[in-house]
Design an enzyme around this catalytic site. Structure first.
Site, short mmCIF file in Angstrom:
data_model
loop_
_atom_site.label_atom_id
_atom_site.label_comp_id
_atom_site.label_asym_id
_atom_site.label_seq_id
_atom_site.Cartn_x
_atom_site.Cartn_y
_atom_site.Cartn_z
N LYS A 145 0.79 -1.23 0.00
CA LYS A 145 0.00 0.00 0.00
C LYS A 145 0.83 1.28 0.00
O LYS A 145 0.37 2.35 0.41
CB LYS A 145 -1.02 0.03 1.16
CG LYS A 145 -1.87 -1.20 1.32
CD LYS A 145 -2.33 -1.83 0.02
CE LYS A 145 -3.36 -1.00 -0.71
NZ LYS A 145 -3.66 -1.61 -2.05
N SER A 146 2.06 1.15 -0.50
CA SER A 146 2.95 2.32 -0.55
C SER A 146 3.05 2.93 -1.94
O SER A 146 3.84 3.85 -2.14
CB SER A 146 4.35 1.90 -0.07
OG SER A 146 4.28 1.38 1.24
N GLY A 147 2.30 2.40 -2.90
CA GLY A 147 2.36 2.95 -4.26
C GLY A 147 3.02 2.00 -5.26
O GLY A 147 3.51 2.44 -6.31
N THR A 148 3.00 0.73 -4.94
CA THR A 148 3.64 -0.29 -5.80
C THR A 148 3.13 -0.23 -7.24
O THR A 148 3.92 -0.18 -8.19
CB THR A 148 3.33 -1.71 -5.26
OG1 THR A 148 3.26 -1.66 -3.84
CG2 THR A 148 4.35 -2.72 -5.72
N HIS B 140 7.07 -7.59 -1.99
CA HIS B 140 6.85 -6.92 -0.69
C HIS B 140 7.73 -7.56 0.38
O HIS B 140 7.56 -7.29 1.56
CB HIS B 140 5.40 -7.10 -0.24
CG HIS B 140 4.38 -6.34 -1.03
ND1 HIS B 140 4.54 -5.04 -1.41
CD2 HIS B 140 3.14 -6.70 -1.46
CE1 HIS B 140 3.45 -4.64 -2.05
NE2 HIS B 140 2.59 -5.63 -2.11
N ARG C 241 6.09 5.16 2.07
CA ARG C 241 4.93 6.05 2.17
C ARG C 241 4.63 6.30 3.64
O ARG C 241 4.90 5.42 4.49
CB ARG C 241 3.72 5.38 1.50
CG ARG C 241 2.50 6.26 1.41
CD ARG C 241 1.31 5.53 0.80
NE ARG C 241 0.24 6.46 0.49
CZ ARG C 241 -0.97 6.10 0.10
NH1 ARG C 241 -1.26 4.81 -0.06
NH2 ARG C 241 -1.90 7.00 -0.15
N SER D 211 -4.95 2.84 3.96
CA SER D 211 -5.05 2.18 2.66
C SER D 211 -5.11 0.66 2.85
O SER D 211 -5.91 -0.03 2.20
CB SER D 211 -3.85 2.58 1.80
OG SER D 211 -3.94 2.03 0.52
N TYR E 155 6.30 7.96 -1.85
CA TYR E 155 5.00 8.24 -2.48
C TYR E 155 4.74 9.75 -2.45
O TYR E 155 4.26 10.33 -3.42
CB TYR E 155 3.92 7.49 -1.70
CG TYR E 155 2.52 7.63 -2.23
CD1 TYR E 155 2.01 6.71 -3.14
CD2 TYR E 155 1.69 8.67 -1.81
CE1 TYR E 155 0.72 6.84 -3.63
CE2 TYR E 155 0.40 8.81 -2.29
CZ TYR E 155 -0.08 7.89 -3.20
OH TYR E 155 -1.36 8.01 -3.68
N SER F 275 0.16 7.27 -16.47
CA SER F 275 0.29 6.67 -15.14
C SER F 275 -0.45 7.50 -14.10
O SER F 275 -0.31 7.26 -12.89
CB SER F 275 1.77 6.55 -14.73
OG SER F 275 2.36 7.84 -14.64
N ARG G 74 -8.03 3.58 -4.93
CA ARG G 74 -9.02 4.11 -3.98
C ARG G 74 -9.10 5.64 -4.06
O ARG G 74 -10.06 6.20 -4.56
CB ARG G 74 -8.66 3.64 -2.56
CG ARG G 74 -9.72 3.89 -1.52
CD ARG G 74 -9.23 3.47 -0.14
NE ARG G 74 -8.10 4.27 0.31
CZ ARG G 74 -8.19 5.40 1.01
NH1 ARG G 74 -9.38 5.86 1.35
NH2 ARG G 74 -7.11 6.07 1.38
N GLY H 49 -5.72 7.79 -3.79
CA GLY H 49 -4.46 8.25 -4.37
C GLY H 49 -4.01 9.63 -3.90
O GLY H 49 -3.56 10.43 -4.72
P1 A3P Z 1 -4.99 4.76 -1.35
O1 A3P Z 1 -5.63 3.54 -0.81
O2 A3P Z 1 -4.54 5.69 -0.25
O3 A3P Z 1 -5.83 5.47 -2.34
P2 A3P Z 1 -0.05 -0.38 -3.67
O4 A3P Z 1 0.02 -0.29 -5.15
O5 A3P Z 1 1.28 -0.47 -3.01
O6 A3P Z 1 -1.02 -1.41 -3.23
O7 A3P Z 1 -0.61 1.04 -3.15
C1 A3P Z 1 -1.95 1.39 -3.35
C2 A3P Z 1 -2.10 2.87 -3.09
O8 A3P Z 1 -1.52 3.61 -4.17
C3 A3P Z 1 -3.58 3.28 -3.04
O9 A3P Z 1 -3.66 4.35 -2.10
C4 A3P Z 1 -3.81 3.74 -4.47
O10 A3P Z 1 -4.92 4.58 -4.63
C5 A3P Z 1 -2.50 4.48 -4.72
N1 A3P Z 1 -2.25 4.67 -6.15
C6 A3P Z 1 -2.29 3.74 -7.14
N2 A3P Z 1 -2.03 4.30 -8.33
C7 A3P Z 1 -1.83 5.61 -8.11
C8 A3P Z 1 -1.53 6.72 -8.96
N3 A3P Z 1 -1.43 6.59 -10.28
N4 A3P Z 1 -1.37 7.94 -8.37
C9 A3P Z 1 -1.50 8.08 -7.04
N5 A3P Z 1 -1.78 7.08 -6.19
C10 A3P Z 1 -1.94 5.85 -6.72
#
Ligand code: A3P
Length: 264
Positions: A22-25, A77, A99, A107, A162, A196, A226, A228
């Site tokens: 949940k760090s922006g993978t 991860h 993040r 998240s 992030y 992206s 969700r 972002g």
């Molecule tokens: P939130 O739940 O806070 O919205 P991961 O990919 O590590 O599972 O991280 C998911 C988080 O990255 C989610 O955060 C998601 O919305 C956010 N995310 C995914 N794509 C994104 C993008 N293009 N820009 C910004 N945030 C993004």
């Protein structure tokens, strides 16, 4: 993990994306895939995200990776101590995305509750406690960070946050290109940013997990894309939870330079 998995060989051309969940993978995978094709979105629009950068620790991902020729993208991860043996001497390029852990908590709670094979928490309060105990998928956030941070000054390791990506996506993408030894023309860079973006990924069925709906994930109760944003924890954690977290954070993170972590 099997013996074969532990003997997995990295090559110097590999790019390994590492994150605590949940760090922006997925955002980073999308960026990397677009950089590889100089901004051309064909690949990201035709191949599921988990096949473009397979998960090293899953059976499915490992099977693809072990036979894949040429430069590979892979995601993981895993805490550092669980990496395959060859990792310690390999020159694989590692991108580690961090993040704000309070946003990671929010998240994570809202995501895992809709994922099959993961026990979702009944409330944010319960998930908050589990997170502090490290009783969540991939264990303690603090341990993950402490395991990986000693690598941060190695030339094959890029640390990104992030928050930095959100604040200045263009410069972050340029930094990634430099790390990968790639150069993008301005139009290609624009295309990476456009394709992206949060909205573009939300609309891309190869990236938004709609292909996994009802299989690994239930999109009626969760979503990969969700909100972002940075700082959404303020809408979900109580003042008391935030204070408790900050106290624990201060204690557990005091051995690491605070300027590495661009959140308040
Ligand atoms: P939130 O739940 O806070 O919205 P991961 O990919 O590590 O599972 O991280 C998911 C988080 O990255 C989610 O955060 C998601 O919305 C956010 N995310 C995914 N794509 C994104 C993008 N293009 N820009 C910004 N945030 C993004």
């Amino acid at each position: 993990m099997t013996e074969e998995w532990h003997n997995f060989l990295f090559t110097d051309e590999d790019v390994l994306l590492l994150t605590y969940p949940k760090s922006g993978t997925h955002w980073m995978v999308e960026i990397l895939c677009l950089i590889r094709f100089k901004g051309d979105p064909k690949w990201i629009q035709s191949v599921p995200i988990w096949d473009r950068s397979p998960w090293l620790e899953t059976n499915k991902g490992f099977k693809v990776l072990k036979d894949q020729k040429g430069p590979r993208f892979m995601s993981s991860h895993l805490p550092i101590q669980f990496m395959p043996k060859s990792f310690s001497n390999a020159k694989v390029k590692v991108i580690y995305v961090i993040r704000n852990p309070k946003d990671v908590i929010v998240s994570g709670h809202l995501f895992w509750k809709g994922v099959k094979y993961v026990q979702g928490a009944e409330s944010m309060e319960q998930y908050f406690d589990w997170f502090l105990q490290g009783n969540v998928p991939y264990g303690s956030w603090f341990d993950h960070i402490h395991g990986w941070m000693p690598r941060r000054d190695q030339e094959n390791f890029l640390l990104l946050s992030y928050e930095e990506l959100k604040r200045d996506t263009r410069s972050s993408v340029q930094k990634i290109c430099q790390f990968l030894g790639m150069e993008l023309r301005p139009e290609a860079l624009d295309s990476v940013l456009e394709n992206s973006s949060f909205q573009a990924m939300k609309d891309n069925k190869m990236s938004n997990y709609s292909l996994m709906d009802g299989i690994a994930i239930d999109l009626k109760t969760t979503t990969m894309m969700r909100k972002g944003v940075c700082g959404d924890w303020k809408n979900h954690l109580t003042v008391a939870q935030a204070e408790t977290f900050d106290e624990i954070y201060q204690e557990k993170m005091k051995d690491l330079p605070s300027e590495l972590f661009p959140w308040e």
